[in-house]
Scaffold this motif. Structure first.
Motif, mmCIF file in Angstrom:
data_model
loop_
_atom_site.group_PDB
_atom_site.id
_atom_site.type_symbol
_atom_site.label_atom_id
_atom_site.label_comp_id
_atom_site.label_asym_id
_atom_site.label_seq_id
_atom_site.Cartn_x
_atom_site.Cartn_y
_atom_site.Cartn_z
ATOM 1 N N PRO A 1 84.575 -37.654 -8.933
ATOM 2 C CA PRO A 1 85.758 -37.738 -9.814
ATOM 3 C C PRO A 1 86.685 -38.840 -9.319
ATOM 4 C CG PRO A 1 85.390 -35.494 -9.056
ATOM 5 C CD PRO A 1 84.495 -36.367 -8.235
ATOM 6 N N SER A 2 87.327 -39.548 -10.264
ATOM 7 C CA SER A 2 88.259 -40.637 -9.888
ATOM 8 C C SER A 2 89.583 -40.405 -10.596
ATOM 9 C CB SER A 2 87.687 -42.009 -10.281
ATOM 10 O OG SER A 2 87.425 -42.067 -11.659
ATOM 11 N N TYR A 3 90.593 -40.096 -9.830
ATOM 12 C CA TYR A 3 91.928 -39.847 -10.368
ATOM 13 C C TYR A 3 92.828 -41.025 -10.033
ATOM 14 C CZ TYR A 3 90.385 -35.032 -10.918
ATOM 15 O OH TYR A 3 89.702 -33.908 -11.287
ATOM 16 N N ASP B 1 84.490 -32.566 -12.757
ATOM 17 C CA ASP B 1 84.905 -31.365 -12.036
ATOM 18 C C ASP B 1 84.289 -30.117 -12.659
ATOM 19 O OD1 ASP B 1 86.372 -32.519 -10.044
ATOM 20 O OD2 ASP B 1 88.290 -32.362 -11.074
ATOM 21 N N GLU C 1 90.137 -41.724 -18.152
ATOM 22 C CA GLU C 1 89.732 -41.454 -16.773
ATOM 23 C C GLU C 1 89.977 -39.991 -16.415
ATOM 24 O OE1 GLU C 1 91.405 -44.011 -13.858
ATOM 25 O OE2 GLU C 1 89.824 -45.513 -14.106
ATOM 26 N N SER C 2 91.116 -39.446 -16.859
ATOM 27 C CA SER C 2 91.415 -38.043 -16.572
ATOM 28 C C SER C 2 90.395 -37.130 -17.236
ATOM 29 C CB SER C 2 92.830 -37.703 -17.042
ATOM 30 O OG SER C 2 93.790 -38.435 -16.325
ATOM 31 N N SER D 1 87.167 -37.374 -15.280
ATOM 32 C CA SER D 1 87.219 -36.648 -14.019
ATOM 33 C C SER D 1 87.177 -35.150 -14.238
ATOM 34 C CB SER D 1 88.486 -37.031 -13.243
ATOM 35 O OG SER D 1 88.455 -38.395 -12.879
#
Length: 250
Positions: free
Chosen positions: A244-246, A47, A39-40, A43
């Motif tokens: 983006p999903s953090y 970005d 996920e990071s 994202s």
């Protein structure tokens, strides 16, 4: 001997359960860490793509130049005073002049407006704004004198929204399929008339009486409206770039 055997069997079974539980925990932890890492990375990639599009995005300036009170009917001049209820149906306009400037010396911008009109009274137009050029548009709120009186009364109540307002949008982009679209929402709220002091106070008898133009602090509009930007993988196919999903802490 039998008792000892049973005890050893119980201990071994317990150790086996603990080992299995520990292995399950470690598997879950490893899977969770891998998921968070993916996920990071996802994202960060989004970005990075957005930053690239930001650097190549059209540069536009949108701002309000002035706000004026105009007669609601062509050929009329704004009356100095209005008498309610006799003039309740007369029209009065508040108009904000909005300037749109292409800040780039070498790129043409695709420009659309919604809720605004150009100096030729053409509404909701779509044009190409050539390099370094600027255009004027107008956001106009036209209501009856009685409706403007309602705005005055609502404004006297702390925190109350004005019932009669006007809105529009300026939308800018370029001809690139992958890119950004910028939108500037505009909202015009005004109280152009006020009681003249002889009963036009919106009291128990309503807004009857004489009304005059408001002297100051009568309009609410952002001089430089805030820009809203959307990112697109493909504008032609209407595929937006995902957000983006953090992971949130905890």
């Amino acid at each position: 001997m039998t008792v000892l055997t049973n005890v050893l069997t119980f201990v071994i079974a317990g150790l086996g359960t603990i080992v299995v539980a520990w292995q399950a925990f470690e598997t879950h932890r490893t899977t969770t860490l891998s998921h968070r890492t993916l996920e990071s990375s996802y994202s960060l990639a989004i970005d990075s793509a957005r930053s690239r599009l930001d650097q190549d995005a059209p540069r536009i300036d949108v701002y309000v130049e002035q706000v004026s009170v105009l007669p609601g009917e062509p050929g009329e001049t704004p009356a100095a005073r209005w008498r309610l209820p006799a003039d309740a149906g007369r029209l009065l306009s508040v108009q904000a002049q909005v300037r749109v400037v292409n800040l780039m010396p070498d790129r043409t911008i695709h420009l659309k407006v919604s809720g605004l009109h150009d100096p030729a009274e053409r509404a909701d137009t779509e044009v190409l704004l050539v390099p370094s050029a600027s255009l004027a548009y107008f956001l106009t709120a036209t209501f009856t004198v009685s409706q403007w009186a309602e705005n005055w009364a609502a404004g006297e109540a702390a925190g109350a929204a004005l019932p009669h307002t006007a809105g529009g949008r300026v939308i800018a982009g370029d001809d690139r399929d992958e890119g950004v679209v910028d939108t500037w929402p505009l909202h015009l709220a005004a109280r152009p008339i006020r009681p003249a002091g002889d009963g036009g106070d919106g009291g128990d008898d309503g807004p009857a009486g004489t009304w005059e133009l408001t002297g100051e602090d009568w309009v609410r509009i952002e001089i430089r409206p805030l820009r809203e930007r959307s990112y697109w993988i493909s504008q032609h196919r209407k595929i937006p770039m995902p957000e983006p999903s953090y992971d949130k802490p905890g």
